[in-house]
Design a protein around this motif. Sequence first.
Motif, PDB file in Angstrom:
ATOM      1  N   ILE A 198     -27.273  37.178 -16.074  1.00  0.00           N
ATOM      2  CA  ILE A 198     -26.006  36.804 -16.707  1.00  0.00           C
ATOM      3  C   ILE A 198     -24.963  36.473 -15.651  1.00  0.00           C
ATOM      4  O   ILE A 198     -24.224  35.481 -15.775  1.00  0.00           O
ATOM      5  CB  ILE A 198     -25.505  37.945 -17.614  1.00  0.00           C
ATOM      6  N   GLN A 199     -24.891  37.289 -14.602  1.00  0.00           N
ATOM      7  CA  GLN A 199     -23.900  37.046 -13.557  1.00  0.00           C
ATOM      8  C   GLN A 199     -24.109  35.687 -12.893  1.00  0.00           C
ATOM      9  O   GLN A 199     -23.147  34.962 -12.606  1.00  0.00           O
ATOM     10  CB  GLN A 199     -23.969  38.150 -12.503  1.00  0.00           C
ATOM     11  N   GLN A 200     -25.365  35.325 -12.663  1.00  0.00           N
ATOM     12  CA  GLN A 200     -25.659  34.029 -12.056  1.00  0.00           C
ATOM     13  C   GLN A 200     -25.163  32.888 -12.936  1.00  0.00           C
ATOM     14  O   GLN A 200     -24.582  31.914 -12.432  1.00  0.00           O
ATOM     15  CB  GLN A 200     -27.158  33.892 -11.812  1.00  0.00           C
ATOM     16  N   THR A 204     -22.338  30.104 -12.037  1.00  0.00           N
ATOM     17  CA  THR A 204     -22.688  28.683 -12.069  1.00  0.00           C
ATOM     18  C   THR A 204     -21.782  27.906 -13.020  1.00  0.00           C
ATOM     19  O   THR A 204     -21.310  26.807 -12.692  1.00  0.00           O
ATOM     20  CB  THR A 204     -24.160  28.505 -12.496  1.00  0.00           C
ATOM     21  N   GLN A 205     -21.541  28.486 -14.191  1.00  0.00           N
ATOM     22  CA  GLN A 205     -20.795  27.787 -15.233  1.00  0.00           C
ATOM     23  C   GLN A 205     -19.292  28.062 -15.187  1.00  0.00           C
ATOM     24  O   GLN A 205     -18.535  27.456 -15.948  1.00  0.00           O
ATOM     25  CB  GLN A 205     -21.357  28.166 -16.608  1.00  0.00           C
ATOM     26  N   LEU A 214     -23.783  28.712 -21.643  1.00  0.00           N
ATOM     27  CA  LEU A 214     -25.005  28.033 -22.053  1.00  0.00           C
ATOM     28  C   LEU A 214     -26.167  28.854 -21.519  1.00  0.00           C
ATOM     29  O   LEU A 214     -26.389  28.931 -20.305  1.00  0.00           O
ATOM     30  CB  LEU A 214     -25.052  26.608 -21.492  1.00  0.00           C
ATOM     31  N   LEU A 215     -26.912  29.493 -22.426  1.00  0.00           N
ATOM     32  CA  LEU A 215     -27.980  30.405 -22.032  1.00  0.00           C
ATOM     33  C   LEU A 215     -29.308  29.960 -22.627  1.00  0.00           C
ATOM     34  O   LEU A 215     -29.353  29.089 -23.497  1.00  0.00           O
ATOM     35  CB  LEU A 215     -27.645  31.827 -22.499  1.00  0.00           C
ATOM     36  N   ASN A 216     -30.394  30.564 -22.183  1.00  0.00           N
ATOM     37  CA  ASN A 216     -31.684  30.259 -22.782  1.00  0.00           C
ATOM     38  C   ASN A 216     -31.675  30.659 -24.250  1.00  0.00           C
ATOM     39  O   ASN A 216     -30.837  31.441 -24.694  1.00  0.00           O
ATOM     40  CB  ASN A 216     -32.804  30.973 -22.023  1.00  0.00           C
ATOM     41  N   GLU A 217     -32.605  30.110 -25.011  1.00  0.00           N
ATOM     42  CA  GLU A 217     -32.563  30.287 -26.467  1.00  0.00           C
ATOM     43  C   GLU A 217     -32.614  31.750 -26.881  1.00  0.00           C
ATOM     44  O   GLU A 217     -31.865  32.184 -27.764  1.00  0.00           O
ATOM     45  CB  GLU A 217     -33.723  29.533 -27.130  1.00  0.00           C
TER      46      GLU A 217
END
Length: 307
Positions: A198-200, A204-205, A214-217
């Motif tokens: 999550i921190q990454q 990034t965003q 925007l995360l994986n499904e």
Amino acid sequence: MNIPKYVVVIVLALITAGAVVFSIFGFSGDNDHNRAEYERMRNEDYRIYTIPVPENLEFAGEKVPLDNPDVWERVDREFLVNTYWHSNAFLWMKRANRWFPVIEPILKKNGIPDDFKYLALVESNFTNAVSPSGAVGFWQFLEETGKRYGLEINDEVDERYNIERSTEAACGYFQEAYARFGEWSLVAGSYNMGINGIQQQMNTQQQNRYWDLLLNEETSRYVCRILAAKTILNNADQYGFVIRPSDLYQPYSYDVETISGPIEDFAAFAVEHSITYKELKMLNPWLRQPYLKNRQGRSYEIKIIRN
């Protein structure tokens, strides 16, 4: 006369199909009546409605931004899936009645919002599941993570299967994640994706809210699924579920015996306590062998079911 086999097959198929049509609609003078009755039943007696999403939703006291179309659609999906998955929703309700009373006071003692009990529910459906990645128990701890938060995991004892101990460990995770993020929705999302994951994405965003990432499904659905479980369980009748108190699984009634030495044979131990080996393991699934060498002389609390 030799009739080709395929001709016989076709004729038989046509006869069967005709019989089916006849049984449904008929070919008599009542045909119009049968069709009208079918249409009435289809149009009036069998209707499927979409599930309305509540206008206001909160997770752990944090408002869900349902005015965001993407968020609304993600939440809408989980309400549809989990409301119309009737068998699973009923099992949620039945099992929650047994296990929520165990989890709730532990969350409260550790300062964790009550809504996190639904996280355990969607993680494992309150079964001692083992995931393909090796995550275990109600809270689905990996071995390395479980040990990091104080769980004993070895060939004889695996506290990932101990509901009280694993809930304490989960609280340790939640406290650490909240100290990092300061938002409970991010804490919940990180339980699926990992604190570093999550921190990454936040770095990034350049965003610091779960609902803006925007995360994986799987992770993007995660908190939405928790919200659906929470809302359905607290408003079962509004979603068409009829469940009586007698339908619910009741909490286990048991006594506790503390041991600090080895147990050579748990089957004999069970008989001595007027229970079966099956009942012993049902309440103490964290005991992974039919014996306990306990070379370090640790103290363990063993539940003895009351019959």
